[in-house]
Write a protein that holds these residues in place. Sequence first.
Motif, PDB file in Angstrom:
ATOM      1  N   ARG A   1       0.826  -1.214   0.000  1.00 25.62           N
ATOM      2  CA  ARG A   1       0.000   0.000   0.000  1.00 25.62           C
ATOM      3  C   ARG A   1       0.860   1.264   0.000  1.00 25.62           C
ATOM      4  N   ILE A   2       1.913   1.263   0.806  1.00 26.49           N
ATOM      5  CA  ILE A   2       2.781   2.443   0.843  1.00 26.49           C
ATOM      6  C   ILE A   2       3.520   2.580  -0.488  1.00 26.49           C
ATOM      7  N   ARG A   3       3.969   1.456  -1.052  1.00 28.61           N
ATOM      8  CA  ARG A   3       4.642   1.459  -2.360  1.00 28.61           C
ATOM      9  C   ARG A   3       3.728   2.064  -3.418  1.00 28.61           C
ATOM     10  N   ALA A   4       2.454   1.684  -3.399  1.00 29.73           N
ATOM     11  CA  ALA A   4       1.480   2.212  -4.365  1.00 29.73           C
ATOM     12  C   ALA A   4       1.294   3.717  -4.175  1.00 29.73           C
ATOM     13  N   ARG A   5       1.304   4.166  -2.939  1.00 32.19           N
ATOM     14  CA  ARG A   5       1.156   5.596  -2.664  1.00 32.19           C
ATOM     15  C   ARG A   5       2.377   6.377  -3.153  1.00 32.19           C
ATOM     16  N   ILE A   6       3.554   5.762  -3.015  1.00 33.70           N
ATOM     17  CA  ILE A   6       4.768   6.410  -3.522  1.00 33.70           C
ATOM     18  C   ILE A   6       4.682   6.510  -5.039  1.00 33.70           C
ATOM     19  N   ALA A   7       4.289   5.405  -5.689  1.00 31.35           N
ATOM     20  CA  ALA A   7       4.175   5.385  -7.157  1.00 31.35           C
ATOM     21  C   ALA A   7       3.136   6.389  -7.652  1.00 31.35           C
ATOM     22  N   ALA A   8       2.060   6.566  -6.880  1.00 32.94           N
ATOM     23  CA  ALA A   8       0.992   7.486  -7.273  1.00 32.94           C
ATOM     24  C   ALA A   8       1.355   8.943  -7.001  1.00 32.94           C
ATOM     25  N   GLY A   9       2.455   9.172  -6.290  1.00 30.54           N
ATOM     26  CA  GLY A   9       2.866  10.535  -5.984  1.00 30.54           C
ATOM     27  C   GLY A   9       2.282  11.087  -4.701  1.00 30.54           C
ATOM     28  N   ASP A  10       1.558  10.237  -3.947  1.00 33.02           N
ATOM     29  CA  ASP A  10       1.035  10.697  -2.660  1.00 33.02           C
ATOM     30  C   ASP A  10       2.179  11.038  -1.707  1.00 33.02           C
ATOM     31  N   TYR A  11       3.271  10.280  -1.818  1.00 31.92           N
ATOM     32  CA  TYR A  11       4.496  10.541  -1.067  1.00 31.92           C
ATOM     33  C   TYR A  11       5.596  10.770  -2.096  1.00 31.92           C
ATOM     34  N   PRO A  12       5.815  12.005  -2.516  1.00 33.76           N
ATOM     35  CA  PRO A  12       6.830  12.286  -3.542  1.00 33.76           C
ATOM     36  C   PRO A  12       8.251  12.124  -2.984  1.00 33.76           C
ATOM     37  N   PRO A  13       9.251  12.026  -3.866  1.00 36.48           N
ATOM     38  CA  PRO A  13      10.636  11.920  -3.416  1.00 36.48           C
ATOM     39  C   PRO A  13      10.989  13.051  -2.452  1.00 36.48           C
ATOM     40  N   GLY A  14      11.634  12.669  -1.361  1.00 38.99           N
ATOM     41  CA  GLY A  14      12.032  13.646  -0.351  1.00 38.99           C
ATOM     42  C   GLY A  14      11.010  13.867   0.735  1.00 38.99           C
ATOM     43  N   SER A  15       9.804  13.299   0.559  1.00 40.96           N
ATOM     44  CA  SER A  15       8.772  13.522   1.574  1.00 40.96           C
ATOM     45  C   SER A  15       8.916  12.540   2.726  1.00 40.96           C
ATOM     46  N   LEU A  16       8.474  12.984   3.872  1.00 36.81           N
ATOM     47  CA  LEU A  16       8.491  12.187   5.084  1.00 36.81           C
ATOM     48  C   LEU A  16       7.276  11.267   5.085  1.00 36.81           C
ATOM     49  N   LEU A  17       7.508   9.988   5.389  1.00 36.55           N
ATOM     50  CA  LEU A  17       6.387   9.047   5.506  1.00 36.55           C
ATOM     51  C   LEU A  17       5.701   9.254   6.851  1.00 36.55           C
ATOM     52  N   PRO A  18       4.461   8.765   6.981  1.00 34.07           N
ATOM     53  CA  PRO A  18       3.807   8.848   8.294  1.00 34.07           C
ATOM     54  C   PRO A  18       4.628   8.099   9.342  1.00 34.07           C
ATOM     55  N   SER A  19       4.500   8.510  10.578  1.00 37.26           N
ATOM     56  CA  SER A  19       5.220   7.865  11.679  1.00 37.26           C
ATOM     57  C   SER A  19       4.721   6.438  11.869  1.00 37.26           C
ATOM     58  N   GLU A  20       5.501   5.651  12.598  1.00 32.90           N
ATOM     59  CA  GLU A  20       5.067   4.291  12.911  1.00 32.90           C
ATOM     60  C   GLU A  20       3.734   4.323  13.643  1.00 32.90           C
ATOM     61  N   SER A  21       3.588   5.271  14.573  1.00 36.47           N
ATOM     62  CA  SER A  21       2.336   5.378  15.336  1.00 36.47           C
ATOM     63  C   SER A  21       1.152   5.638  14.416  1.00 36.47           C
ATOM     64  N   ALA A  22       1.342   6.495  13.417  1.00 36.37           N
ATOM     65  CA  ALA A  22       0.260   6.789  12.475  1.00 36.37           C
ATOM     66  C   ALA A  22      -0.080   5.548  11.649  1.00 36.37           C
ATOM     67  N   LEU A  23       0.942   4.794  11.243  1.00 36.04           N
ATOM     68  CA  LEU A  23       0.682   3.570  10.468  1.00 36.04           C
ATOM     69  C   LEU A  23      -0.009   2.519  11.317  1.00 36.04           C
ATOM     70  N   VAL A  24       0.391   2.417  12.589  1.00 33.92           N
ATOM     71  CA  VAL A  24      -0.258   1.484  13.514  1.00 33.92           C
ATOM     72  C   VAL A  24      -1.743   1.809  13.612  1.00 33.92           C
ATOM     73  N   ALA A  25      -2.062   3.085  13.755  1.00 30.14           N
ATOM     74  CA  ALA A  25      -3.458   3.509  13.871  1.00 30.14           C
ATOM     75  C   ALA A  25      -4.216   3.290  12.562  1.00 30.14           C
ATOM     76  N   GLU A  26      -3.586   3.630  11.442  1.00 29.58           N
ATOM     77  CA  GLU A  26      -4.261   3.498  10.147  1.00 29.58           C
ATOM     78  C   GLU A  26      -4.559   2.043   9.802  1.00 29.58           C
TER      79      GLU A  26
END
Length: 160
Positions: free
Chosen positions: A21-46
């Motif tokens: 899912r995160i890979r797909a978001r990177i490919a879609a540009g939701d997380y562009p190069p250089g951007s910070l990913l959500p924290s572990e806590s945010a991923l745990v909650a999501e």
Amino acid sequence: MAPGESKWLTGGLVYPQIAGRIRARIAAGDYPPGSLLPSESALVAEFRVSRTTARRGLAVLESEGLIIVMPGKGRVVRDDGSTLGASYRYQMIAHDLREQIRAGTLAAGTTLPSERALRQRHGASRNTVRQALAELEREGLITTEHGKGRFVRPIQGETS
């Protein structure tokens, strides 16, 4: 949540699904190069998973080279413009050796250059070189034989 994504992760191992899912978001540009990913806590909650499961999903992306860990910042989408890589020289050294291993320049069983040679080649400290080598060892690309040196490990499934 991206279109077509189910809210729940089900079946089999969950961490590859998180990585997907995160890979797909990177490919879609939701997380562009250089951007910070959500924290572990945010991923745990999501994803409603344990921290260990979230970390394992992130480790998959790190091993694929899609993200890097920046101490004190978190996980960042890799920017091949090397603006991130320049911040952490050990990652550049590890990347260089990793590419040589994948290209076959450093074949299975080959002795890696000494720490001293790597320090001179990259203009880095002993600690920086050791950090790069530790990263490659964690990835299973190299092995250390005390008193003999560091060697490229055979690729899984490859006979030596």
